[in-house]
Enzyme design. Structure first.
Site, PDB file in Angstrom:
ATOM      1  N   ASP A 137     -10.948  -0.646  -4.190  1.00  0.00           N
ATOM      2  CA  ASP A 137     -11.198  -1.743  -3.264  1.00  0.00           C
ATOM      3  C   ASP A 137     -11.998  -1.208  -2.086  1.00  0.00           C
ATOM      4  O   ASP A 137     -11.683  -0.150  -1.528  1.00  0.00           O
ATOM      5  CB  ASP A 137      -9.890  -2.362  -2.780  1.00  0.00           C
ATOM      6  CG  ASP A 137      -9.301  -3.309  -3.821  1.00  0.00           C
ATOM      7  OD1 ASP A 137      -8.242  -3.884  -3.546  1.00  0.00           O
ATOM      8  OD2 ASP A 137      -9.894  -3.475  -4.898  1.00  0.00           O
ATOM      9  N   HIS A 285      -7.864   2.940  -3.018  1.00  0.00           N
ATOM     10  CA  HIS A 285      -8.707   2.500  -1.911  1.00  0.00           C
ATOM     11  C   HIS A 285      -9.674   3.616  -1.553  1.00  0.00           C
ATOM     12  O   HIS A 285      -9.270   4.764  -1.342  1.00  0.00           O
ATOM     13  CB  HIS A 285      -7.851   2.103  -0.710  1.00  0.00           C
ATOM     14  CG  HIS A 285      -7.183   0.785  -0.886  1.00  0.00           C
ATOM     15  ND1 HIS A 285      -6.039   0.618  -1.623  1.00  0.00           N
ATOM     16  CD2 HIS A 285      -7.536  -0.457  -0.452  1.00  0.00           C
ATOM     17  CE1 HIS A 285      -5.698  -0.648  -1.628  1.00  0.00           C
ATOM     18  NE2 HIS A 285      -6.592  -1.330  -0.936  1.00  0.00           N
TER      19      HIS A 285
END
Length: 317
Positions: A137, A285
């Site tokens: 992400d 992430h």
């Protein structure tokens, strides 16, 4: 006679109180201490507050919560009440989550699985094959995506990067590398808003702006969607499907978005390796230094265990 009546009344009162206490105790035994322990990341009580966001108990949301719990969970058989193609609460917001299971075991997601059925949404791939899917992400750039792309190129591993509007506009060079090096660029919404709170028009606009930007600047057509903060509703799943998106949730994740906390590459590696399973969709992430430094060893370790890495394009939605 008065004494007999008085004693009788006292006896009746005592018996009634005891009976009520017994019923209360039995009822309390039927209610778990924490409903969320039974269905992590869900609202088992199914209340009428359609605007509540159930953020889960496991830390697998993008921006909040504590470290994931461990172990298997009991998942009650909860049926949704169908009303005109939707469940009883189509606008109710949920925060995708699960309790991480031991290695080799796919974590259950309770009745979320029923909500996702028929809506082009998955959280795991084929659990009969040792194939895994790597996803990142990208809410903002923290200086690590270039190194991540270098490692993926060196190891010949495909990945999916879910980007916000701020990310694609500020980091064209990195987005260009994602596209040119064969990775998927997914839609993480333009403004990273809670999608279930938006009107249909605003929902479409949040996604369309990303799609238009990537088409205009990279001639790239977006196919995949991941909800900001993992917040979704049955209505948003249906709308996303109608717009042609495939929604990718995840089955392996840990609290890696807090850049103020660093535990080292070995910690990051263990958070993935110790909970891997067939068909895993891994969420990392890209803002994490730990993830960046651990990525190469994560890939090597999983390959040594017989796993192969594949693109989301190979999944059946």
């Amino acid at each position: 006679m008065k004494k007999i009546i008085a004693l009788t009344l006292v006896a009746v009162i005592i018996f009634s109180f005891a009976a009520c206490s017994t019923v209360k105790d039995e009822a309390e035994e039927m209610i778990p201490d924490s409903v969320e322990e039974k269905i992590p990341g869900t609202d088992a009580q199914q209340n009428n507050n359609n605007n509540t966001v159930d953020k889960g108990t496991d830390g697998n949301l993008l921006d909040s919560s504590d470290t994931p719990t461990t172990g298997s969970v009991e998942t009650p058989d909860i049926k949704t009440e169908e009303v005109s193609g939707y469940s009883k609460y189509p606008d109710k917001s949920y925060g995708f989550g699960f309790s991480r299971s031991e290695k080799g075991v796919v974590p259950p997601i309770g009745f979320y699985l029923d909500l996702m059925k028929g809506k082009n949404a998955v959280y795991v791939g084929n659990t009969n094959e040792k194939t895994i899917y790597l996803t990142f992400d990208e809410g903002y750039e923290n200086g690590y995506t270039g190194a991540i792309l270098d490692t993926l190129k060196e190891k010949n591993v495909p990945a999916a990067f879910f980007c916000t509007g701020d990310y694609v506009t500020r980091n064209k060079e990195l987005v260009g590398r994602m596209v040119n090096e064969g990775h998927i660029v997914g839609n993480h919404s333009w403004n990273h808003k809670s999608m279930p709170t938006l009107s249909e028009a605003d929902f479409k606009e949040e996604l369309k702006k990303i799609d238009d930007f990537l088409m205009e600047n990279f001639n790239y057509k977006v196919t995949y969607l991941r909800y900001p903060n993992g917040e979704f509703s049955e209505r948003t799943l249906e709308m996303a499907k109608d717009l042609g998106y495939k929604t990718a949730f995840w089955s392996v994740a840990y609290k890696d978005w807090d850049t103020s906390v660093t535990n080292g590459a070995d910690y990051a590696k263990n958070q993935v390796i110790n909970h891997i399973h067939n068909g895993a969709i891994i969420l990392l992430h890209a803002v994490s230094k730990d993830n960046t430094e651990a990525l190469g060893s994560i890939i090597d370790a999983l390959r040594s265990e017989g796993y192969t890495f594949a693109s989301l394009d190979s999944l059946t939605f």
